[in-house]
Enzyme design. Structure first.
Site, PDB file in Angstrom:
ATOM      1  N   GLY A  54       9.803  31.791  21.098  1.00 22.06           N
ATOM      2  CA  GLY A  54      10.031  31.194  22.408  1.00 22.06           C
ATOM      3  C   GLY A  54       9.644  29.730  22.383  1.00 22.06           C
ATOM      4  CD  GLN A  59       5.997  25.534  23.891  1.00 23.03           C
ATOM      5  OE1 GLN A  59       6.859  26.328  24.237  1.00 23.03           O
ATOM      6  NE2 GLN A  59       5.159  25.760  22.880  1.00 23.03           N
ATOM      7  CB  CYS A 102       1.167  28.983  21.856  1.00 27.41           C
ATOM      8  SG  CYS A 102       2.062  27.738  22.782  1.00 27.41           S
ATOM      9  CG  LEU A 103       6.163  27.598  18.382  1.00 20.46           C
ATOM     10  CD1 LEU A 103       7.634  27.245  18.567  1.00 20.46           C
ATOM     11  CD2 LEU A 103       5.855  27.946  16.936  1.00 20.46           C
ATOM     12  CG  HIS A 144       3.549  32.588  25.892  1.00 27.73           C
ATOM     13  ND1 HIS A 144       2.343  32.727  25.247  1.00 27.73           N
ATOM     14  CD2 HIS A 144       4.063  31.401  25.460  1.00 27.73           C
ATOM     15  CE1 HIS A 144       2.145  31.667  24.470  1.00 27.73           C
ATOM     16  NE2 HIS A 144       3.176  30.856  24.576  1.00 27.73           N
ATOM     17  CD  GLU A 145       7.848  30.441  25.575  1.00 29.35           C
ATOM     18  OE1 GLU A 145       7.749  29.235  25.865  1.00 29.35           O
ATOM     19  OE2 GLU A 145       7.407  30.908  24.511  1.00 29.35           O
ATOM     20  CG  HIS A 148       4.505  26.843  27.623  1.00 28.24           C
ATOM     21  ND1 HIS A 148       3.494  26.045  27.140  1.00 28.24           N
ATOM     22  CD2 HIS A 148       4.693  27.825  26.698  1.00 28.24           C
ATOM     23  CE1 HIS A 148       3.083  26.525  25.981  1.00 28.24           C
ATOM     24  NE2 HIS A 148       3.786  27.610  25.693  1.00 28.24           N
TER      25      HIS A 148
END
Length: 178
Positions: A54, A59, A102-103, A144-145, A148
């Site tokens: 994701g 991000q 997470c990235l 999660h996304e 963000h």
């Protein structure tokens, strides 16, 4: 711009220390759709390059409420989602705990408790309202996304002790790569 033929363009992914990740993203409007459609393939290339499932627009430094996901189990498959202006309209009382990463918090993981099932209202790339019900990994990834887009990271859902340990590691890694 990448000039190599068929070479994916990769965007830099912001790291947890970047204040941009703490800002609330604005709604995608009809006038934004053309630009969003152009950036989506680049975001997928960026996410795949980083081995993620994701990636939210903030991000990669875009302050709009959209994200992408690909939850395919096999490397040669695709199960792509493009979600604009997500709104979780229902969530189950039953919660489960699972390890998240997470990235934007590279190579750090922690157990996070989230509702097991959700119902999501969102806009698709044609500007049409859609709804889906999700559970398990799909529900977790959407939550999660969506976080963000509100300036929230998965580490905000864990104890301050664990969060501080993770952030110290992230800062230490960033210093190494300067």
């Amino acid at each position: 711009m990448n000039t190599e033929p068929n070479t994916p363009e990769i965007l830099p992914i912001l790291v947890a220390t970047d204040p941009f990740l703490r800002k609330k993203a604005r709604l995608v409007e009809q006038k934004d759709l053309e630009e969003v459609r152009k950036i989506i393939p680049i975001m997928f290339d960026t996410m795949y390059d980083a081995n993620g499932i994701g990636l939210a627009a903030p991000q990669v430094g875009i302050g709009l409420r959209f994200f992408i996901m690909d939850l395919a189990k096999q490397e040669d498959e695709k199960e792509q989602y493009v979600i604009l202006n997500p709104e979780i309209i229902e969530e189950s009382e039953e919660c489960s705990e699972a390890k998240e990463g997470c990235l934007s918090v590279p190579e750090q993981y922690s157990e996070v408790i989230r509702p097991e099932k959700i119902k999501l209202r969102y806009m698709d790339l044609d500007g049409k309202q859609q709804e889906i019900e999700a559970e398990e990994l799909l529900a977790r990834c959407i939550q999660h996304e969506t976080d963000h887009l509100d300036g929230v990271l998965f580490i905000d859902h864990i104890s301050s002790l664990k969060r501080n340990m993770i952030m110290r590691k992230v800062v230490k890694e960033q210093r190494k790569h300067r």
